[in-house]
Write an enzyme that holds these catalytic residues in place. Sequence first.
Site, short mmCIF file in Angstrom:
data_model
loop_
_atom_site.label_atom_id
_atom_site.label_comp_id
_atom_site.label_asym_id
_atom_site.label_seq_id
_atom_site.Cartn_x
_atom_site.Cartn_y
_atom_site.Cartn_z
N GLU A 8 0.82 -1.22 0.00
CA GLU A 8 0.00 0.00 0.00
C GLU A 8 0.85 1.27 0.00
O GLU A 8 0.77 2.08 0.94
CB GLU A 8 -0.96 -0.01 1.19
CG GLU A 8 -1.85 -1.23 1.25
CD GLU A 8 -2.93 -1.16 2.32
OE1 GLU A 8 -2.85 -0.28 3.18
OE2 GLU A 8 -3.84 -2.00 2.27
N GLU B 21 -5.04 -8.99 0.65
CA GLU B 21 -5.68 -8.67 1.94
C GLU B 21 -7.16 -8.46 1.71
O GLU B 21 -7.56 -7.82 0.74
CB GLU B 21 -5.14 -7.37 2.56
CG GLU B 21 -3.82 -7.46 3.24
CD GLU B 21 -3.41 -6.13 3.90
OE1 GLU B 21 -4.27 -5.39 4.40
OE2 GLU B 21 -2.19 -5.87 3.90
C1 BG6 Z 1 -4.32 -2.56 5.42
C2 BG6 Z 1 -2.90 -2.62 5.90
O1 BG6 Z 1 -4.57 -1.30 4.94
O2 BG6 Z 1 -5.35 -2.72 6.31
C3 BG6 Z 1 -2.71 -3.21 7.28
O3 BG6 Z 1 -2.04 -3.23 4.99
C4 BG6 Z 1 -3.87 -2.81 8.18
O4 BG6 Z 1 -1.47 -2.82 7.77
C5 BG6 Z 1 -5.17 -3.34 7.58
O5 BG6 Z 1 -3.70 -3.24 9.50
C6 BG6 Z 1 -6.41 -3.07 8.40
O6 BG6 Z 1 -6.57 -1.71 8.65
P1 BG6 Z 1 -6.52 -1.11 10.12
O7 BG6 Z 1 -6.24 0.34 9.94
O8 BG6 Z 1 -7.86 -1.36 10.70
O9 BG6 Z 1 -5.44 -1.82 10.83
#
Ligand code: BG6
Length: 465
Positions: A167, A366
């Site tokens: 990202e 993800e």
């Molecule tokens: C993604 C990232 O954007 O989302 C992670 O690669 C992140 O690092 C995940 O933890 C979930 O988002 P958040 O802000 O709720 O942790």
Amino acid sequence: MTAYNFPQDFWWGSAASGPQTEGRLPGDGKGDNVWDHWFQAAPEKFFDGIGPGQTSQVYTKFREDVALMKATGHNSFRTSIQWSRLLPKGTGAVNPEAVKFYNAYIDELLAQGIEPFINLHHFDLPWSLQAAGGWLNRETVEAYVEFAKTCFTLFGDRVKKWFTFNEPIVPVEAGYLYQFHYPLHTSLKEAVQVGFHECLASALAVAAYRELKQDGEIGVILNLSPSYPRDENNPADCQAAHRANLYFNRSFLDPALKGSFPPELIALLKEQDCLPVYRATDLTTIKDNTIDLLGVNYYQPRRVKAKETPLDHSHGPMPEDYFDVYDWPAKKINPYRGWEIYEKGLYDLLIDVRDNYDNFPCFISENGMGVEGEARYRNADGVIEDDYRITFIKDHLRYLHQALAEGCKVRGYHVWTCVDNWSWTNAYKNRYGLISVDLEHDASRTIKKSGHWFKQLAEEHGFTD
Ligand code: BG6
């Protein structure tokens, strides 16, 4: 009943990152990164005052976690090498403790039949480099290439899937536009410079990987959000969505996959007097070093409408000069994270990659759901019954299945995340894992209902319902 069957060699697994999982121990030799520094300076910014030193302790518990990955059906797993662990000062001396740790972690994954997918940068710039200007400073690009080469040389004999960045737009947006990550600036000119340096760094790492004659695949992981107009029949709304897509998706997708920036984006940035400083040879570097494999992180769509509010120039130009955010009244929302859940967005992204990027090979790197207060779903055996997470995953997999059936070259699906981990300023507020962690006591792990279900999913190469 419908069967959703996936290819036999499909990647089933999860993703995490070094800074969100490893923790810090006396004698581990790790240097400070931007998160360590920010937490020391402003602990009140972090939920419950929990900082990056207190993560799920993977530094000592990785063997247990790899066994749990196996028990939940993983055939692949992504984490990142912390730059500030391997090169504590950002450049120069390699930390031997880090080499020992990552060697042992990688070997353990391989011994359990789980392919390591290794990422190089996950928002975790070493503090010494941030203090010298961070990604605004071209010297950071050179330091990053040295870090990348060190990683390929040390671990490339066993790691065959590499990612240059996770990202890369997050440091741009969070650090230099909307002030939710350090250094909390708002300046489109800086944001564009940071983004350009990350694109260049990524291309230079791809070049180094090939020069070193490594024999795996190298890619980048992008968080993509399809941009939907308020009204598809309103040309002004459609133009707004098109422009949001240029700023937030194509800014990284085009250079990584096609080797060039979209001319329309360049024109908009020129209009805003926000083009970056670069050398002519940089464009050739980006052109010549496109990636092999794209990781798509998908959480939520972006909804926009034609600009209706007056231009706000209190912070100078912004991407929002060209659109307004649209709050779709019918949206389904994850109330804990505040993100819209729109499963079809995953399909739309994959079709975009198929149709506009020559069906580039990709995987879902993800996708997941963070929920607060999951302990309330713990049953008498201590297992969290997270049926909502199973529903979330299935609802997205149906669309992934459809994309596959329609010819998309999508090779796998990774959940965010394996063991509940530390989420930046949200710390442990929202839990995403297939496996819970008991932070109040001994950080012991328990597979959630979703983790047991995931094993069956992977073993049966799909599900029926
Ligand atoms: C993604 C990232 O954007 O989302 C992670 O690669 C992140 O690092 C995940 O933890 C979930 O988002 P958040 O802000 O709720 O942790």
